[in-house]
Design a protein around this motif. Structure first.
Motif, PDB file in Angstrom:
ATOM      1  N   ASP A 183       0.833  -1.204   0.000  1.00  0.00           N
ATOM      2  CA  ASP A 183       0.000   0.000   0.000  1.00  0.00           C
ATOM      3  C   ASP A 183       0.874   1.263   0.000  1.00  0.00           C
ATOM      4  OD1 ASP A 183      -2.358  -1.418  -0.043  1.00  0.00           O
ATOM      5  OD2 ASP A 183      -2.730  -1.230   2.115  1.00  0.00           O
ATOM      6  N   ALA A 184       1.884   1.283   0.856  1.00  0.00           N
ATOM      7  CA  ALA A 184       2.788   2.435   0.907  1.00  0.00           C
ATOM      8  C   ALA A 184       3.544   2.584  -0.406  1.00  0.00           C
ATOM      9  CB  ALA A 184       3.765   2.280   2.067  1.00  0.00           C
ATOM     10  N   PHE A 185       3.993   1.469  -0.939  1.00  0.00           N
ATOM     11  CA  PHE A 185       4.711   1.484  -2.215  1.00  0.00           C
ATOM     12  C   PHE A 185       3.844   2.080  -3.314  1.00  0.00           C
ATOM     13  CE2 PHE A 185       5.682  -0.409  -6.298  1.00  0.00           C
ATOM     14  CZ  PHE A 185       7.051  -0.262  -6.404  1.00  0.00           C
ATOM     15  N   ASP A 186       2.595   1.664  -3.395  1.00  0.00           N
ATOM     16  CA  ASP A 186       1.706   2.165  -4.451  1.00  0.00           C
ATOM     17  C   ASP A 186       1.579   3.680  -4.406  1.00  0.00           C
ATOM     18  OD1 ASP A 186       1.279  -0.398  -5.368  1.00  0.00           O
ATOM     19  OD2 ASP A 186      -0.686  -0.627  -4.391  1.00  0.00           O
ATOM     20  N   ALA A 236       8.841  -9.356  -4.576  1.00  0.00           N
ATOM     21  CA  ALA A 236       8.482  -9.589  -5.979  1.00  0.00           C
ATOM     22  C   ALA A 236       7.527  -8.510  -6.488  1.00  0.00           C
ATOM     23  CB  ALA A 236       7.856 -10.970  -6.136  1.00  0.00           C
ATOM     24  N   TYR A 237       6.590  -8.077  -5.634  1.00  0.00           N
ATOM     25  CA  TYR A 237       5.627  -7.042  -6.039  1.00  0.00           C
ATOM     26  C   TYR A 237       6.347  -5.742  -6.390  1.00  0.00           C
ATOM     27  CZ  TYR A 237       1.713  -3.788  -5.885  1.00  0.00           C
ATOM     28  OH  TYR A 237       0.794  -2.812  -6.205  1.00  0.00           O
ATOM     29  N   ARG A 270      11.341   9.757  -4.687  1.00  0.00           N
ATOM     30  CA  ARG A 270      10.934   9.447  -3.325  1.00  0.00           C
ATOM     31  C   ARG A 270      11.771   8.271  -2.816  1.00  0.00           C
ATOM     32  NH1 ARG A 270       8.750  13.600  -4.119  1.00  0.00           N
ATOM     33  NH2 ARG A 270       6.605  14.245  -3.615  1.00  0.00           N
ATOM     34  N   VAL A 271      11.850   8.169  -1.471  1.00  0.00           N
ATOM     35  CA  VAL A 271      12.540   7.055  -0.820  1.00  0.00           C
ATOM     36  C   VAL A 271      11.541   6.321   0.061  1.00  0.00           C
ATOM     37  CG1 VAL A 271      14.376   6.389   0.794  1.00  0.00           C
ATOM     38  CG2 VAL A 271      14.741   8.309  -0.797  1.00  0.00           C
ATOM     39  N   MET A 272      11.494   4.992  -0.059  1.00  0.00           N
ATOM     40  CA  MET A 272      10.661   4.178   0.807  1.00  0.00           C
ATOM     41  C   MET A 272      11.525   3.121   1.478  1.00  0.00           C
ATOM     42  SD  MET A 272       7.439   1.610   0.163  1.00  0.00           S
ATOM     43  CE  MET A 272       8.479   0.160   0.353  1.00  0.00           C
ATOM     44  N   ALA A 273      11.591   3.162   2.800  1.00  0.00           N
ATOM     45  CA  ALA A 273      12.374   2.188   3.550  1.00  0.00           C
ATOM     46  C   ALA A 273      11.467   1.164   4.206  1.00  0.00           C
ATOM     47  CB  ALA A 273      13.202   2.896   4.623  1.00  0.00           C
TER      48      ALA A 273
END
Length: 309
Positions: free
Chosen positions: A243-246, A282-283, A257-260
């Motif tokens: 959800d955060a990735f999307d 994989a997603y 953007r950076v997502m950890a």
């Protein structure tokens, strides 16, 4: 070796003269900043962090899953120590396999003592091309460390001796800090740290020894919060990270953007969770324009991007 030594005479002065956290940076709304570009067609950085900790039987465990019998806490807490030890013996190797199968080389947040007690794990990380981020000497509250300078130097020296890497990034145990911690971290020569979770991009932080870069880590995309503190079902982290990735992938069309995310081998490496960790990787991996970077790569890109912005 322990890190509780007599506090040096300068400790109280350092703490008293240190800036508060909110004095160390300037407020900046992300919508007001000039967009930053990534190399090529990349748009979103995923920063994967694997945490390997040394839990000492002589102290209270850093966290608990098993309640003490009769509600009476005692030492040694072998119930919870054994839960953590499963990650060292079994879970970590599942994480190695999952990340390796996707060609992902994460950042390893490493208690330096692990190099001495379980060199097999530290060597495997080096062989796999993982970056080592200093994560204290053992897992304990940083407020209980009486000489942070000595502990930080010990951490650097042990990691360098056993891995050949001189760590450039710092993560406090539990992301903890005292008022002066960042001054000590910058003084020791670190370029960046991951304790703060207050942005989707890096930003500069003031210290007595010059600027240091905050690279945004995550407390909510972390298996401790999701699986241990809140005890969600085994697929909860997979769902939340996706959800955060999307959302960040959508926003990254307007600027990088950076997502950890953070995982621990005794949690995400458990048999009932590992397939969801594999599915999560994989997603994200199937999306174009996504790069999986280590902390120093993020630091170097951000510094260069701001010089050219």
């Amino acid at each position: 070796m322990t890190t509780e030594t007599t506090a040096p005479s300068s400790f109280a002065d350092d703490e008293a003269s240190a800036m508060r956290a909110d004095q160390r940076f300037d407020y900046s709304a992300i919508i007001d900043r000039a967009p930053l570009a990534l190399p090529g067609d990349a748009r979103l950085i995923v920063w994967p962090v694997v945490n390997i900790e040394e839990w000492e039987l002589t102290r209270a465990m850093p966290r608990q899953y098993s309640n003490p019998p009769g509600g009476v806490a005692s030492l040694p807490d072998t119930q919870n120590w054994g839960w953590h030890e499963y990650g060292m013996r079994v879970g970590i190797w599942r994480l190695f396999e999952a990340l390796g199968s996707q060609g992902i080389k994460p950042t390893l947040a490493l208690n330096a003592r692990v190099c001495e007690t379980r060199p097999r794990i530290a060597q495997a990380a080096v062989d796999a091309g993982w970056e080592v981020m200093a994560h204290c000497y053992v897992q304990m509250p940083i407020t209980a460390v009486k000489d942070q300078r000595a502990m930080i130097r010990q951490t650097i020296d042990v990691i360098k001796q056993h891995t050949g890497q001189s760590p450039t990034g710092w993560l406090g145990p539990g992301r903890g800090q005292t008022a002066a911690t960042l001054d000590y971290v910058a003084e020791a020569g670190f370029d960046w740290f991951g304790d703060w979770v207050m942005d989707d991009l890096p930003f500069d932080v003031r210290t007595k020894h010059g600027s240091i870069l905050s690279i945004p880590y995550s407390v909510e995309l972390n298996d401790i919060t999701i699986m241990v503190a809140h005890q969600h079902e085994s697929d909860a982290m997979y769902k939340r990270v996706c959800d955060a990735f999307d959302r960040l992938y959508l926003e990254s069309a307007r600027g990088a953007r950076v997502m950890a995310f953070g995982v621990h081998p005794y949690i995400s490496g458990a048999a009932h969770r590992i397939k969801y960790f594999e599915a999560m990787l994989a997603y994200m991996k199937k999306h174009p324009g996504v790069v999986f970077w280590q902390g120093q790569q993020i630091h170097d890109w951000y510094r260069a991007a701001n010089r050219t912005a």
